[in-house]
Design a protein around this motif. Structure first.
Motif, mmCIF file in Angstrom:
data_model
loop_
_atom_site.group_PDB
_atom_site.id
_atom_site.type_symbol
_atom_site.label_atom_id
_atom_site.label_comp_id
_atom_site.label_asym_id
_atom_site.label_seq_id
_atom_site.Cartn_x
_atom_site.Cartn_y
_atom_site.Cartn_z
ATOM 1 N N SER A 215 10.100 -4.302 7.368
ATOM 2 C CA SER A 215 9.526 -5.157 7.827
ATOM 3 C C SER A 215 10.036 -6.582 7.859
ATOM 4 O O SER A 215 11.237 -6.954 7.144
ATOM 5 C CB SER A 215 8.058 -5.255 7.338
ATOM 6 O OG SER A 215 8.175 -5.612 5.913
ATOM 7 N N LEU A 216 9.500 -7.468 8.463
ATOM 8 C CA LEU A 216 9.961 -8.944 8.301
ATOM 9 C C LEU A 216 8.662 -9.710 8.162
ATOM 10 O O LEU A 216 7.660 -9.549 8.811
ATOM 11 C CB LEU A 216 10.701 -9.345 9.693
ATOM 12 C CG LEU A 216 11.232 -10.876 9.687
ATOM 13 C CD1 LEU A 216 12.441 -10.996 8.851
ATOM 14 C CD2 LEU A 216 11.782 -11.131 11.438
ATOM 15 N N GLU A 228 0.931 -16.180 4.034
ATOM 16 C CA GLU A 228 1.581 -15.108 5.142
ATOM 17 C C GLU A 228 0.935 -15.392 6.567
ATOM 18 O O GLU A 228 -0.382 -15.481 6.736
ATOM 19 C CB GLU A 228 1.549 -13.760 4.803
ATOM 20 C CG GLU A 228 1.937 -12.868 5.651
ATOM 21 C CD GLU A 228 2.296 -11.330 5.136
ATOM 22 O OE1 GLU A 228 2.682 -10.527 5.905
ATOM 23 O OE2 GLU A 228 1.775 -11.308 3.915
ATOM 24 N N ILE A 229 1.851 -15.612 7.570
ATOM 25 C CA ILE A 229 1.175 -15.932 8.858
ATOM 26 C C ILE A 229 1.029 -14.813 9.706
ATOM 27 O O ILE A 229 0.158 -14.220 10.351
ATOM 28 C CB ILE A 229 2.032 -16.971 9.454
ATOM 29 C CG1 ILE A 229 1.952 -18.211 8.800
ATOM 30 C CG2 ILE A 229 1.433 -17.387 11.210
ATOM 31 C CD1 ILE A 229 0.787 -18.847 8.370
ATOM 32 N N PHE A 230 2.534 -13.965 9.974
ATOM 33 C CA PHE A 230 2.549 -12.649 10.593
ATOM 34 C C PHE A 230 3.679 -12.083 10.135
ATOM 35 O O PHE A 230 4.294 -12.648 9.661
ATOM 36 C CB PHE A 230 2.258 -12.897 12.092
ATOM 37 C CG PHE A 230 3.442 -13.430 13.034
ATOM 38 C CD1 PHE A 230 4.370 -12.785 13.532
ATOM 39 C CD2 PHE A 230 3.905 -14.854 12.832
ATOM 40 C CE1 PHE A 230 5.573 -13.271 14.014
ATOM 41 C CE2 PHE A 230 4.927 -15.420 13.179
ATOM 42 C CZ PHE A 230 5.716 -14.410 13.929
ATOM 43 N N SER A 231 3.694 -10.640 10.454
ATOM 44 C CA SER A 231 4.794 -9.803 10.295
ATOM 45 C C SER A 231 5.487 -9.196 11.420
ATOM 46 O O SER A 231 4.919 -8.397 12.127
ATOM 47 C CB SER A 231 4.305 -8.772 9.357
ATOM 48 O OG SER A 231 4.057 -9.435 7.984
ATOM 49 N N GLU A 235 12.741 -4.894 13.842
ATOM 50 C CA GLU A 235 13.774 -4.984 14.906
ATOM 51 C C GLU A 235 14.063 -6.274 15.535
ATOM 52 O O GLU A 235 15.113 -6.425 16.266
ATOM 53 C CB GLU A 235 13.632 -3.984 15.877
ATOM 54 C CG GLU A 235 12.290 -4.062 16.551
ATOM 55 C CD GLU A 235 11.139 -2.984 15.941
ATOM 56 O OE1 GLU A 235 10.465 -2.340 16.813
ATOM 57 O OE2 GLU A 235 11.215 -2.703 15.016
ATOM 58 N N LEU A 236 12.905 -7.140 15.325
ATOM 59 C CA LEU A 236 13.409 -8.544 15.698
ATOM 60 C C LEU A 236 14.078 -9.280 14.725
ATOM 61 O O LEU A 236 14.396 -10.595 15.222
ATOM 62 C CB LEU A 236 11.865 -8.961 15.804
ATOM 63 C CG LEU A 236 10.874 -8.704 16.899
ATOM 64 C CD1 LEU A 236 9.873 -9.619 17.343
ATOM 65 C CD2 LEU A 236 11.606 -8.067 18.012
ATOM 66 N N GLN A 237 14.268 -8.959 13.464
ATOM 67 C CA GLN A 237 15.041 -9.873 12.428
ATOM 68 C C GLN A 237 16.107 -10.422 12.914
ATOM 69 O O GLN A 237 16.569 -11.651 12.924
ATOM 70 C CB GLN A 237 15.378 -8.824 11.405
ATOM 71 C CG GLN A 237 15.901 -9.529 10.082
ATOM 72 C CD GLN A 237 16.183 -8.577 9.070
ATOM 73 O OE1 GLN A 237 15.294 -8.049 8.565
ATOM 74 N NE2 GLN A 237 17.184 -8.784 8.141
ATOM 75 N N ASN A 286 17.623 -14.204 4.373
ATOM 76 C CA ASN A 286 16.507 -14.904 4.165
ATOM 77 C C ASN A 286 16.774 -16.178 4.711
ATOM 78 O O ASN A 286 17.995 -16.895 4.642
ATOM 79 C CB ASN A 286 16.308 -14.841 2.857
ATOM 80 C CG ASN A 286 14.736 -15.402 2.439
ATOM 81 O OD1 ASN A 286 13.898 -14.343 2.452
ATOM 82 N ND2 ASN A 286 14.660 -16.728 2.096
ATOM 83 N N VAL A 287 15.701 -16.820 5.370
ATOM 84 C CA VAL A 287 15.864 -18.270 6.076
ATOM 85 C C VAL A 287 14.667 -18.981 5.529
ATOM 86 O O VAL A 287 13.510 -18.577 5.573
ATOM 87 C CB VAL A 287 16.005 -17.996 7.774
ATOM 88 C CG1 VAL A 287 15.994 -19.422 8.173
ATOM 89 C CG2 VAL A 287 17.296 -17.315 8.168
ATOM 90 N N VAL A 288 14.903 -20.117 5.326
ATOM 91 C CA VAL A 288 13.980 -21.252 5.022
ATOM 92 C C VAL A 288 14.192 -22.400 5.672
ATOM 93 O O VAL A 288 15.447 -22.889 5.603
ATOM 94 C CB VAL A 288 14.034 -21.619 3.429
ATOM 95 C CG1 VAL A 288 12.972 -22.748 3.316
ATOM 96 C CG2 VAL A 288 13.588 -20.253 2.707
#
Length: 570
Positions: A215-216, A228-231, A235-237, A286-288
């Motif tokens: 998951s993402l 957490e906002i949404f997951s 495949e969209l990563q 991982n992106v911040v």
């Protein structure tokens, strides 16, 4: 709707009895419904005889369930916590209140037993359906959950685009080209924009895009706490991360090493700077993203949460023409904002103020700001040396990280410059011993230091749902209050739509100000421990972080739990 088809006569009678339609209008609609195969309610709406609200009210009466005007309905925030936002949006439902084990659910289609069963299993409660318009439900979801209600459609668009454009087996170079094309397609651009815009609307300081095995996850840091906002699907990563890397102008093909970049965007006529950091992990990059909203920066010390006496003390320290003032606290405690507000307080056309920062977070007028660039040889130490040749009155060093920078800063403070800088220590007294440990001679430190400000950020209680309460004895004992002379009243937020059910909205500072006087100088010269310096400062009137926090609890600004969290009270 199916319910209308099954009981057209009952539905029509309700509309006739309410005077919403005439017999002639009903006959016209019935004829058209027979020819088109549509139900009578939809046909009456298309002919303009009734509104959607009229139809739903009739359905509610037909089913003997409530019709809810959500625009004017106060939704129970505790009920909202039972159903996740993504489920509410997916099925066009919103929980409105619950009594005991029965949850009332506003639904666009109250006859959808599949959805009712899903939410019954999810909440482990009995579901009592109510009727509301789909538009009202979507608006309520956005208002109460703080999510972008078109995000699911956008995700579906991206998935369809990927299926159409990504080839299953291609070379690495071809895959890079595919990713670049995909990342610049409208659905992906829209999705990333939505993630950014929603974060700005929620006043988030950071956006986390976190890959897991299957998951993402997207999380926002709001008021110092991650939510957490949404997951999005796994495949969209690649598409999401590639789009962000293109915006930040970093290498889209490089995923083996960390990368840093930044970009600027406009939102509601505001300039927003976004700093991007990528880090390779076991399941992808991982992106911040750090959001720097220039309009939100507080450049007045009075806005930061100082008490009147604390504000006066710190302002007096800034009035010195030379010496060093240190601001200390952990990462994310607001040190840089305090320094900017301090510089803004003393900024004038008569003073030459120069900074060396890493990074420059906000641009300040009249102040020359320089950015650390280790690759080019510009470090805090070398930058500070260069600044001393620029005839400065005031110098701000973003952070003292090493012995060289510490000693140059002290020398600058002793030679007629006011120096402001930050350190990472837990309290004010610890900054003095830390400088000593970094190789600064005790007699130089004692002579140069004006004072130390330690700080933390605490969440403020939401004003819309703030309620008073009397804490129990055990809680008071944990914060050091035993046998109070009178009953103490504290406050907390119950949770509402304004604070997204957290009970908190916004942040403020709690402070510990150590003013270096002759007695403290004597202790520094003796290489006294930070604990001894701290105890003497307290006897001379220093208010500790915990004490300042408890004062703000009594004033109804924050909660005991927040003060305990940031000051590490067990």
């Amino acid at each position: 709707m199916d319910i209308i088809r099954k009981q057209d006569n009952r539905f029509s009678s309700i509309l006739l009895d309410a005077g919403l339609i005439t017999k002639q209008q009903l006959e016209t609609a019935q004829k058209q419904a027979q020819s088109t195969g549509q139900d009578i309610g939809t046909t009456l709406m298309k002919l303009g005889y009734i509104t959607q609200e009229d139809m739903l009210q009739a359905i509610a009466e037909q089913l003997d369930i409530p019709y809810l005007d959500l625009e004017n309905y106060e939704i129970d925030t505790k009920a909202l916590q039972l159903v996740p936002s993504e489920i509410a949006y997916k099925y066009r439902v919103i929980p409105v209140f619950h009594i005991g084990n029965v949850l009332t659910l506003a639904m666009a289609n109250p006859q959808d037993v599949t959805v009712i069963d899903k939410i019954r299993r999810l909440t482990k409660m009995e579901i009592e359906p109510a009727v509301a318009t789909e538009a009202a439900i979507l608006q309520a979801i956005e208002q109460h959950y703080g999510v972008v209600t078109t995000i699911s459609e956008t995700i579906n668009e991206v998935i369809q685009t990927m299926e159409a454009e990504i080839e299953p087996e291609v070379s690495e170079k071809k895959m890079e080209e595919n990713l670049r094309e995909l990342a610049e397609d409208a659905p992906v651009v829209k999705l990333v924009n939505m993630i950014l815009v929603q974060a700005i609307k929620e006043h988030a300081s950071d956006i986390h895009i976190e890959p897991e095995e299957d998951s993402l996850r997207v999380r926002y840091r709001i008021d110092g706490i991650l939510h957490e906002i949404f997951s999005p699907p796994k495949e969209l990563q690649a598409a999401i991360i590639s789009r962000i890397k293109i915006l930040a102008e970093v290498d889209i093909a490089e995923n083996r090493i960390p990368q840093d970049g930044r970009f600027r965007m406009k939102f509601e006529n505001k300039e927003i700077d976004v700093r991007v950091s990528t880090l390779p992990t076991a399941y992808g990059e991982n992106v911040v993203m750090r959001i720097l909203d220039k309009s939100n920066i507080m450049l007045d010390l009075k806005d930061l949460g100082f008490t009147k006496d604390g504000h006066d003390t710190f302002t007096q320290m800034l009035a010195n023409s030379y010496g060093i003032i240190l601001v200390t606290g952990p990462t994310g405690s607001g040190k840089t904002t305090t320094l900017y507000a301090a510089l803004n307080t003393i900024n004038s056309i008569e003073k030459n103020i120069i900074t060396v920062e890493d990074p420059i977070e906000y641009r300040l007028k009249l102040i020359r700001q320089s950015q650390v660039n280790p690759k080019a040889g510009l470090t805090f130490a070398s930058g500070l040396r260069s600044i001393l040749r620029q005839d400065p009155d005031v110098i701000m060093v973003g952070e003292i990280r090493d012995s060289e920078t510490a000693n140059i800063a002290i020398q600058a403070a002793l030679t007629g410059h006011l120096v402001l800088s930050t350190l990472h220590t837990n309290d004010a007294a610890g900054a003095l011993t830390r400088m000593n440990e970094m190789g600064v001679e005790s007699f130089l430190l004692a002579s140069a230091t004006i004072g130390v400000l330690a700080q933390r950020l605490v969440r403020k209680i939401c004003e819309k749902c703030k309620k008073p309460y009397q804490p129990d004895k055990l809680l008071l004992e944990r914060i050091g209050i035993t046998n109070p002379k009178k009953k103490l009243t504290f406050f907390r937020g119950e949770g509402c739509s304004a604070c997204k059910n957290t009970g908190y909205r916004g942040r403020t500072g709690i402070y510990e100000i150590l003013k270096v006087d002759d007695k403290i100088r004597e202790l520094v010269l003796q290489d006294a421990s930070s604990e001894k310096i701290r105890n003497v400062a307290i006897t001379k009137g220093m208010r500790t972080l915990k004490q300042d926090g408890l004062l703000k609890c009594l004033q109804g600004i924050t909660t005991i739990e927040e003060v305990m969290r940031v000051t590490n009270i067990a």
